[in-house]
Design an enzyme around this catalytic site. Structure first.
Site, PDB file in Angstrom:
ATOM      1  N   HIS A 193      45.344  56.440 -17.949  1.00 17.56           N
ATOM      2  CA  HIS A 193      46.071  55.301 -17.394  1.00 17.56           C
ATOM      3  C   HIS A 193      47.022  54.729 -18.443  1.00 17.56           C
ATOM      4  O   HIS A 193      46.965  55.080 -19.629  1.00 17.56           O
ATOM      5  CB  HIS A 193      45.086  54.246 -16.908  1.00 17.56           C
ATOM      6  CG  HIS A 193      44.325  54.677 -15.689  1.00 17.56           C
ATOM      7  ND1 HIS A 193      43.418  53.859 -15.043  1.00 17.56           N
ATOM      8  CD2 HIS A 193      44.325  55.837 -14.988  1.00 17.56           C
ATOM      9  CE1 HIS A 193      42.904  54.511 -14.002  1.00 17.56           C
ATOM     10  NE2 HIS A 193      43.437  55.710 -13.961  1.00 17.56           N
ATOM     11  N   GLU A 217      47.215  51.859 -19.949  1.00 23.01           N
ATOM     12  CA  GLU A 217      46.613  51.155 -21.082  1.00 23.01           C
ATOM     13  C   GLU A 217      46.154  52.126 -22.163  1.00 23.01           C
ATOM     14  O   GLU A 217      46.262  51.846 -23.359  1.00 23.01           O
ATOM     15  CB  GLU A 217      45.415  50.316 -20.608  1.00 23.01           C
ATOM     16  CG  GLU A 217      45.774  49.222 -19.621  1.00 23.01           C
ATOM     17  CD  GLU A 217      45.614  49.650 -18.163  1.00 23.01           C
ATOM     18  OE1 GLU A 217      45.175  48.828 -17.366  1.00 23.01           O
ATOM     19  OE2 GLU A 217      45.951  50.821 -17.848  1.00 23.01           O
ATOM     20  N   ALA A 248      69.012  56.405  10.974  1.00 21.29           N
ATOM     21  CA  ALA A 248      70.418  56.655  10.654  1.00 21.29           C
ATOM     22  C   ALA A 248      71.205  56.553  11.948  1.00 21.29           C
ATOM     23  O   ALA A 248      70.936  57.290  12.898  1.00 21.29           O
ATOM     24  CB  ALA A 248      70.593  58.027  10.014  1.00 21.29           C
ATOM     25  N   THR A 268      72.211  57.338  17.651  1.00 18.60           N
ATOM     26  CA  THR A 268      71.665  58.289  16.680  1.00 18.60           C
ATOM     27  C   THR A 268      72.009  59.740  16.995  1.00 18.60           C
ATOM     28  O   THR A 268      71.761  60.614  16.164  1.00 18.60           O
ATOM     29  CB  THR A 268      70.126  58.166  16.621  1.00 18.60           C
ATOM     30  OG1 THR A 268      69.584  58.432  17.918  1.00 18.60           O
ATOM     31  CG2 THR A 268      69.709  56.782  16.167  1.00 18.60           C
ATOM     32  N   ALA A 327      74.937  62.584  23.587  1.00 21.70           N
ATOM     33  CA  ALA A 327      74.111  62.788  24.781  1.00 21.70           C
ATOM     34  C   ALA A 327      73.515  64.194  24.805  1.00 21.70           C
ATOM     35  O   ALA A 327      72.405  64.410  25.309  1.00 21.70           O
ATOM     36  CB  ALA A 327      74.944  62.534  26.038  1.00 21.70           C
ATOM     37  N   SER A 385      73.441  65.744  16.441  1.00 23.60           N
ATOM     38  CA  SER A 385      73.302  64.596  15.550  1.00 23.60           C
ATOM     39  C   SER A 385      73.674  64.900  14.100  1.00 23.60           C
ATOM     40  O   SER A 385      73.602  64.014  13.259  1.00 23.60           O
ATOM     41  CB  SER A 385      71.858  64.072  15.589  1.00 23.60           C
ATOM     42  OG  SER A 385      70.958  65.065  15.132  1.00 23.60           O
ATOM     43  N   TRP A 389      76.405  65.638  11.349  1.00 25.41           N
ATOM     44  CA  TRP A 389      75.683  64.560  10.672  1.00 25.41           C
ATOM     45  C   TRP A 389      76.402  63.253  10.974  1.00 25.41           C
ATOM     46  O   TRP A 389      77.630  63.235  10.998  1.00 25.41           O
ATOM     47  CB  TRP A 389      75.641  64.791   9.158  1.00 25.41           C
ATOM     48  CG  TRP A 389      74.891  66.018   8.755  1.00 25.41           C
ATOM     49  CD1 TRP A 389      75.408  67.229   8.406  1.00 25.41           C
ATOM     50  CD2 TRP A 389      73.473  66.148   8.654  1.00 25.41           C
ATOM     51  NE1 TRP A 389      74.402  68.109   8.085  1.00 25.41           N
ATOM     52  CE2 TRP A 389      73.197  67.466   8.236  1.00 25.41           C
ATOM     53  CE3 TRP A 389      72.400  65.292   8.884  1.00 25.41           C
ATOM     54  CZ2 TRP A 389      71.901  67.934   8.037  1.00 25.41           C
ATOM     55  CZ3 TRP A 389      71.127  65.751   8.680  1.00 25.41           C
ATOM     56  CH2 TRP A 389      70.872  67.053   8.266  1.00 25.41           C
ATOM     57  N   LEU A 431      61.670  68.093   6.013  1.00 26.22           N
ATOM     58  CA  LEU A 431      61.167  66.766   5.660  1.00 26.22           C
ATOM     59  C   LEU A 431      60.453  66.726   4.304  1.00 26.22           C
ATOM     60  O   LEU A 431      59.549  65.936   4.094  1.00 26.22           O
ATOM     61  CB  LEU A 431      60.230  66.229   6.761  1.00 26.22           C
ATOM     62  CG  LEU A 431      60.857  66.096   8.148  1.00 26.22           C
ATOM     63  CD1 LEU A 431      59.823  65.614   9.160  1.00 26.22           C
ATOM     64  CD2 LEU A 431      62.061  65.159   8.129  1.00 26.22           C
ATOM     65  N   GLU A 487      60.185  59.433  10.045  1.00 28.85           N
ATOM     66  CA  GLU A 487      61.516  60.000  10.318  1.00 28.85           C
ATOM     67  C   GLU A 487      61.407  60.713  11.650  1.00 28.85           C
ATOM     68  O   GLU A 487      61.004  61.877  11.713  1.00 28.85           O
ATOM     69  CB  GLU A 487      61.931  60.973   9.218  1.00 28.85           C
ATOM     70  CG  GLU A 487      62.248  60.336   7.886  1.00 28.85           C
ATOM     71  CD  GLU A 487      62.984  61.291   6.958  1.00 28.85           C
ATOM     72  OE1 GLU A 487      64.095  61.748   7.321  1.00 28.85           O
ATOM     73  OE2 GLU A 487      62.451  61.588   5.873  1.00 28.85           O
TER      74      GLU A 487
END
Length: 360
Positions: A55, A57, A159, A166, A169, A173, A175, A209, A291
């Site tokens: 740690h 310390e 986003a 986002t 239709a 997406s 970017w 991801l 996400e």
């Protein structure tokens, strides 16, 4: 002449800066920094780099050596009082015979929760707490919340265009936001223990991801977040890119032997709040980043499970037929979800808003 408080604040800010160096690597442990001062000089400093390693310390005391006797230690989180992978830091400070310990943030972990301070005071060491508490607590939002409530700290990333859309239709997406904004998202993934998404997002984007790029950071030292896919009908294809790293993948859905053969952790279908509790209880996941598409994101919102919104706004208009960022149907103004702006930042050509729900 500086007041004692401003001197304490200065050294605690230094300890907080050290603690930040572990922000991508300490999971599930908290980020902690320590500075040891004697006669106005820093004689030791350190931070906790990774679970299983010493740690903060301990590193600072090693550097200070015998000079630690009679010194003041500044620690961003209450020194631990229990034996885990490492011995208690409170006892190490006692053994080093420091004179005073200044603590920014108390530890709600039942294994610590005042016991660290108790050990120090029982040894005759002066203890002061609360210096730079807010800044220190911000380093460990997930850890502190999970220790106190057994629920993780949940961030939702969104986003969207200026008119709140986002995707087109058709579902197109990529970017809406800029490359710089997408790189910025990597930070939020890297401080998270898990990224939660829905099967719809995986099928539409074939996303991974994971953390792939951090400025000036060696990715080999980053603890990759688990990817948690909510797949209630068992539709995840074995060809999905997210399965390229099965050791960091978790799927909530019906049991599938082919996923088990790959080493994927499988979780029974359950309500979102119970899933979050299980992530804390069984997997020590304290920081969650959502996400996902509008349906799953809206479910988190409507069930009041969101602690923070990370909202990227692109300076573009997609039109009324494009897909809305939320699917929350409100009938009157008194049903609105009001948020508090914590931070506004320009990220490339986009704006990032960090928002938290107002207390209800």
């Amino acid at each position: 002449m500086m007041s004692n408080y401003s001197v304490d604040e200065r050294y605690m800010q230094q300890a907080i800066g050290l603690a930040k160096q572990g922000c991508y690597s300490t999971k599930p442990n908290p980020n902690v920094g320590c500075v040891i001062v004697k006669d106005g000089q820093v004689i030791g400093q350190g931070f906790h780099p990774r679970a299983g390693q010493p740690h903060a310390e301990v590193f600072a005391l090693r550097q200070a050596a015998e000079q630690a006797q009679g010194a003041t230690a500044y620690v961003t989180l209450e020194p631990c009082a229990h034996y885990g992978r490492t011995p208690p830091c409170a006892e190490a400070l006692v053994k080093a015979q420091v004179k005073k310990v200044v603590i920014a943030c108390l530890d709600p972990n039942p294994l610590v929760a005042g016991k660290g301070i108790g050990i120090l005071k029982a040894a005759g060491i002066e203890v002061e707490s609360g210096i730079c508490n807010a800044e220190a607590a911000a380093l460990n939002k997930g850890f502190l919340k999970a220790m106190a409530t057994q629920m993780p700290y949940v961030r939702v990333k969104i986003a969207a265009s200026l008119d709140g859309r986002t995707a087109m239709a058709s579902g197109e997406s990529k970017w809406i936001t800029s490359t710089v904004a997408r790189q910025d998202v990597q930070h939020w993934r890297a401080i998270s223990s898990a990224v939660i998404t829905g099967i719809g997002t995986v099928l539409a984007d074939d996303c991974q991801l994971n953390v792939r790029e951090l400025a000036d950071v060696d990715l080999s030292g980053v603890v990759q977040p688990k990817r948690v896919v909510l797949d209630r009908q068992g539709r995840l294809p074995l060809t999905a890119k997210i399965l390229q790293q099965p050791e960091t993948l978790m799927v909530m859905g019906p049991f599938r032997q082919e996923l088990a053969d790959l080493g994927v952790v499988q979780i029974a279908v359950q309500p979102l709040d119970q899933l979050l509790k299980q992530l804390v209880r069984d997997y020590q996941i304290y920081d969650v980043l959502v996400e996902a598409g509008a349906t799953l994101t809206s479910a988190f919102i409507q069930q009041h499970l969101v602690d923070e919104y990370i909202h990227y706004i692109a300076p573009t208009l997609l039109g009324h037929s494009a897909r809305a960022m939320f699917q929350v149907d409100l009938q009157s103004l008194n049903q609105q979800y009001r948020l508090h702006i914590q931070e506004i930042a320009q990220v490339g050509e986009d704006i990032r808003l960090n928002l938290t729900p107002l207390q209800e």
